[in-house]
Motif scaffolding. Structure first.
Motif, PDB file in Angstrom:
ATOM      1  N   GLY A 228      33.437  25.912  -6.939  1.00 22.14           N
ATOM      2  CA  GLY A 228      32.796  26.691  -5.821  1.00 22.14           C
ATOM      3  C   GLY A 228      32.193  25.804  -4.500  1.00 22.14           C
ATOM      4  O   GLY A 228      32.232  26.252  -3.434  1.00 22.14           O
ATOM      5  N   GLU A 229      31.734  24.482  -5.039  1.00 21.68           N
ATOM      6  CA  GLU A 229      30.848  23.658  -4.030  1.00 21.68           C
ATOM      7  C   GLU A 229      31.796  23.184  -3.041  1.00 21.68           C
ATOM      8  O   GLU A 229      31.529  22.888  -1.935  1.00 21.68           O
ATOM      9  CB  GLU A 229      30.348  22.593  -4.780  1.00 21.68           C
ATOM     10  CG  GLU A 229      28.969  23.051  -5.655  1.00 21.68           C
ATOM     11  CD  GLU A 229      29.318  23.823  -6.988  1.00 21.68           C
ATOM     12  OE1 GLU A 229      28.449  24.228  -7.444  1.00 21.68           O
ATOM     13  OE2 GLU A 229      30.605  23.643  -7.251  1.00 21.68           O
ATOM     14  N   ILE A 233      31.524  24.239   2.513  1.00 24.95           N
ATOM     15  CA  ILE A 233      31.514  23.805   4.052  1.00 24.95           C
ATOM     16  C   ILE A 233      32.620  24.466   4.739  1.00 24.95           C
ATOM     17  O   ILE A 233      32.531  25.017   5.632  1.00 24.95           O
ATOM     18  CB  ILE A 233      31.684  22.337   4.175  1.00 24.95           C
ATOM     19  CG1 ILE A 233      30.589  21.677   3.588  1.00 24.95           C
ATOM     20  CG2 ILE A 233      31.984  21.911   5.409  1.00 24.95           C
ATOM     21  CD1 ILE A 233      30.730  20.081   3.485  1.00 24.95           C
ATOM     22  N   PRO A 234      33.881  24.752   4.333  1.00 24.38           N
ATOM     23  CA  PRO A 234      34.925  25.621   4.997  1.00 24.38           C
ATOM     24  C   PRO A 234      34.271  26.981   5.166  1.00 24.38           C
ATOM     25  O   PRO A 234      34.681  27.478   6.382  1.00 24.38           O
ATOM     26  CB  PRO A 234      36.033  25.555   4.172  1.00 24.38           C
ATOM     27  CG  PRO A 234      35.830  24.178   3.045  1.00 24.38           C
ATOM     28  CD  PRO A 234      34.482  24.120   3.000  1.00 24.38           C
ATOM     29  N   ASN A 235      33.794  27.275   4.190  1.00 25.30           N
ATOM     30  CA  ASN A 235      33.344  28.798   4.404  1.00 25.30           C
ATOM     31  C   ASN A 235      32.305  28.974   5.469  1.00 25.30           C
ATOM     32  O   ASN A 235      32.232  29.775   6.207  1.00 25.30           O
ATOM     33  CB  ASN A 235      32.958  29.615   3.144  1.00 25.30           C
ATOM     34  CG  ASN A 235      33.990  30.037   2.372  1.00 25.30           C
ATOM     35  OD1 ASN A 235      35.028  30.115   2.641  1.00 25.30           O
ATOM     36  ND2 ASN A 235      33.750  29.991   0.830  1.00 25.30           N
ATOM     37  N   TYR A 236      31.478  27.917   5.464  1.00 26.54           N
ATOM     38  CA  TYR A 236      30.298  28.064   6.556  1.00 26.54           C
ATOM     39  C   TYR A 236      30.761  27.856   7.792  1.00 26.54           C
ATOM     40  O   TYR A 236      30.366  28.672   8.875  1.00 26.54           O
ATOM     41  CB  TYR A 236      29.269  26.680   6.111  1.00 26.54           C
ATOM     42  CG  TYR A 236      28.139  26.673   7.043  1.00 26.54           C
ATOM     43  CD1 TYR A 236      26.930  27.508   6.577  1.00 26.54           C
ATOM     44  CD2 TYR A 236      28.079  26.166   7.926  1.00 26.54           C
ATOM     45  CE1 TYR A 236      25.660  27.601   7.527  1.00 26.54           C
ATOM     46  CE2 TYR A 236      27.104  25.830   8.940  1.00 26.54           C
ATOM     47  CZ  TYR A 236      25.839  26.730   8.721  1.00 26.54           C
ATOM     48  OH  TYR A 236      24.805  26.521   9.426  1.00 26.54           O
ATOM     49  N   ILE A 237      31.571  26.972   7.994  1.00 28.77           N
ATOM     50  CA  ILE A 237      32.390  26.801   9.358  1.00 28.77           C
ATOM     51  C   ILE A 237      32.870  27.841   9.979  1.00 28.77           C
ATOM     52  O   ILE A 237      32.726  28.474  10.951  1.00 28.77           O
ATOM     53  CB  ILE A 237      33.212  25.655   9.261  1.00 28.77           C
ATOM     54  CG1 ILE A 237      32.563  24.191   9.073  1.00 28.77           C
ATOM     55  CG2 ILE A 237      33.886  25.358  10.472  1.00 28.77           C
ATOM     56  CD1 ILE A 237      33.335  23.190   8.871  1.00 28.77           C
ATOM     57  N   LEU A 238      33.588  28.599   8.942  1.00 25.34           N
ATOM     58  CA  LEU A 238      34.482  29.594   9.355  1.00 25.34           C
ATOM     59  C   LEU A 238      33.423  31.211   9.735  1.00 25.34           C
ATOM     60  O   LEU A 238      33.602  31.520  10.718  1.00 25.34           O
ATOM     61  CB  LEU A 238      35.229  30.245   8.264  1.00 25.34           C
ATOM     62  CG  LEU A 238      35.952  31.636   8.498  1.00 25.34           C
ATOM     63  CD1 LEU A 238      36.990  31.555   9.451  1.00 25.34           C
ATOM     64  CD2 LEU A 238      36.724  32.243   6.987  1.00 25.34           C
ATOM     65  N   LEU A 239      32.338  31.008   9.043  1.00 27.03           N
ATOM     66  CA  LEU A 239      31.501  32.061   9.262  1.00 27.03           C
ATOM     67  C   LEU A 239      30.304  31.712  10.674  1.00 27.03           C
ATOM     68  O   LEU A 239      30.073  32.580  11.368  1.00 27.03           O
ATOM     69  CB  LEU A 239      30.453  32.166   8.292  1.00 27.03           C
ATOM     70  CG  LEU A 239      30.990  32.849   6.696  1.00 27.03           C
ATOM     71  CD1 LEU A 239      29.717  32.759   5.719  1.00 27.03           C
ATOM     72  CD2 LEU A 239      31.599  34.349   6.998  1.00 27.03           C
ATOM     73  N   ALA A 317      22.801  34.566  -7.178  1.00 33.49           N
ATOM     74  CA  ALA A 317      23.224  33.706  -6.155  1.00 33.49           C
ATOM     75  C   ALA A 317      21.896  33.172  -5.468  1.00 33.49           C
ATOM     76  O   ALA A 317      21.022  33.935  -4.993  1.00 33.49           O
ATOM     77  CB  ALA A 317      24.279  34.281  -5.270  1.00 33.49           C
ATOM     78  N   LEU A 318      21.995  31.770  -5.471  1.00 38.32           N
ATOM     79  CA  LEU A 318      20.707  31.100  -4.742  1.00 38.32           C
ATOM     80  C   LEU A 318      21.320  30.137  -3.804  1.00 38.32           C
ATOM     81  O   LEU A 318      21.011  30.281  -2.777  1.00 38.32           O
ATOM     82  CB  LEU A 318      20.133  30.196  -5.823  1.00 38.32           C
ATOM     83  CG  LEU A 318      18.860  29.501  -5.205  1.00 38.32           C
ATOM     84  CD1 LEU A 318      17.896  30.268  -4.462  1.00 38.32           C
ATOM     85  CD2 LEU A 318      18.407  28.555  -6.341  1.00 38.32           C
ATOM     86  N   LEU A 319      22.326  29.474  -4.049  1.00 39.54           N
ATOM     87  CA  LEU A 319      22.685  28.171  -3.106  1.00 39.54           C
ATOM     88  C   LEU A 319      23.225  29.057  -1.993  1.00 39.54           C
ATOM     89  O   LEU A 319      23.087  28.614  -0.638  1.00 39.54           O
ATOM     90  CB  LEU A 319      23.827  27.596  -3.839  1.00 39.54           C
ATOM     91  CG  LEU A 319      24.269  26.105  -2.772  1.00 39.54           C
ATOM     92  CD1 LEU A 319      23.146  25.234  -2.448  1.00 39.54           C
ATOM     93  CD2 LEU A 319      25.349  25.403  -3.784  1.00 39.54           C
TER      94      LEU A 319
END
Length: 383
Positions: A228-229, A233-239, A317-319
């Motif tokens: 999952g790690e 970064i890809p998910n963060y950039i997309l959001l 969920a934390l991270l």
């Protein structure tokens, strides 16, 4: 397995000094029944026997026995909070130290017009007085030159205020009502959306024959091998490009589709008798009708099993919430627990109290759904 839970519960009712002790304390002072009657009496003198307090015109009397009362009169003070120049609780409380045959009685009277939820107290007892015994054990005992410094966080606690002091302080230390709201909304919508998507996808893989079904399913399952790690970064950039950061969309949408949920429910749908679906096809039922009229009602244990897993994953969920949220209003309960960890150290008593409040909904929910959970695991093919 039960030991960490007991340690968490025991620490949640410890005083700060007990929680910081190097040697483990198995039975904190606040859970000794012998102290509850004293806490109830002191609470009743100040306001109420259950939650205590300090109302105007009330007098609270705390008795301390000493070995040699003639060694000196103890010094008493109602402390002010750190970095506070004026405190109405300290300024409106009059203190009188009354000698008795075996020690001293400290009388605290509220001369003001405000009601306080708690009454802290600090007593400097001369060391020459020898051994001492307070009817309500102090929360901390420290050595300070020629005195023993006795500290109480609340000398008018009441029974519940005494035992659950850390819980009340933790609840007011951070906006836990908002944290619970964000966590339950996030977890609830993830479970509802995830169940809908996983149910339809799992039924398609289990009961609808189409070219490449097995290959496509293997590709879906293979994505479970991706850490999952790697996707953070890809998910963060997309959001960020969607302007969804620090919103419920960022907490919910990326986790609606679950490969594990599709796999679990597919195994459950495969365990259902094929004759049911053949009879439905003969009667002219569509795949949509078979899903919602046959498969879905029979899959309740499997749905509850996946719902529990999905809820736990979202609730704990934390991270991800820590990365995509910045404002306190969008923090989940797990991120909110960091309020008790700072540069000055951790308040383990309040931290464990907050942790207990955080896991309590999960434990209660599991006890209500454990029967369906066990049936779902047994019938899904997972051993």
């Amino acid at each position: 397995m039960a030991f960490p839970f007991y340690w968490m519960l025991a620490t949640s009712v410890k005083s700060p000094q007990e929680a910081q002790q190097a040697a483990p304390i198995w039975l904190p002072q606040r859970i000794h029944p012998s102290n509850w009657a004293t806490a109830a009496r002191l609470g009743a003198e100040g306001s109420g026997r259950w939650w205590g307090g300090f109302q105007p015109g009330r007098t609270v009397r705390l008795h301390i026995e000493v070995e040699d009362p003639a060694a000196g009169v103890p010094r008493v003070r109602v402390p002010k909070p750190p970095a506070v120049f004026s405190d109405p609780r300290s300024e409106s409380t009059t203190i009188e130290v009354v000698p008795t045959e075996d020690g001293w009685t400290i009388e605290l009277t509220n001369e003001g017009d405000q009601t306080f939820t708690k009454l802290p107290l600090v007593v400097w007892m001369p060391k020459e007085a020898g051994r001492f015994h307070a009817e309500l054990p102090p929360d901390a005992v420290r050595s300070q030159r020629g005195y023993w410094r006795l500290e109480w966080e609340n000398v008018s606690p009441g029974v519940f205020g005494y035992v659950f002091h850390n819980y009340r302080e933790a609840w007011h230390a951070a906006p836990f009502g908002r944290y619970f709201y964000v966590s339950f909304v996030t977890a609830g919508l993830q479970v509802a959306g995830g169940l809908l998507i996983a149910t339809m996808a799992a039924f398609a893989f289990a009961r609808i024959r189409f070219p490449g079904r097995e290959t496509l399913f293997l590709l879906f399952v293979a994505t479970m091998m991706i850490p999952g790690e790697v996707l953070l970064i890809p998910n963060y950039i997309l959001l960020a490009k969607l302007h969804w950061l620090d919103t419920f969309y960022a907490l919910i949408v990326p986790w609606l589709a679950s490969v594990f949920g599709i796999f679990l429910l597919r195994q459950f749908f495969l365990s259902l008798p094929q004759d049911l679906f053949d009879a439905a096809r003969i009667d002219g039922a569509s795949y949509w009708s078979m899903l919602w009229r046959i498969a879905f009602p029979l899959a309740v244990p499997g749905l509850i099993t996946y719902g529990i897993f999905a809820f736990l994953g979202a609730y704990n969920a934390l991270l991800w919430p820590l990365i995509v949220t910045q404002s306190p209003e969008m923090r989940t309960i797990q991120v909110g627990l960091q309020a008790f960890i700072g540069e000055a150290g951790s308040d383990y008593g309040q931290l464990m109290a907050a942790s207990t409040m955080a896991i309590l909904p999960v434990v209660i929910g599991y006890f209500f759904a454990q029967r369906q959970f066990i049936q779902g695991i047994a019938r899904s093919g997972i051993k």
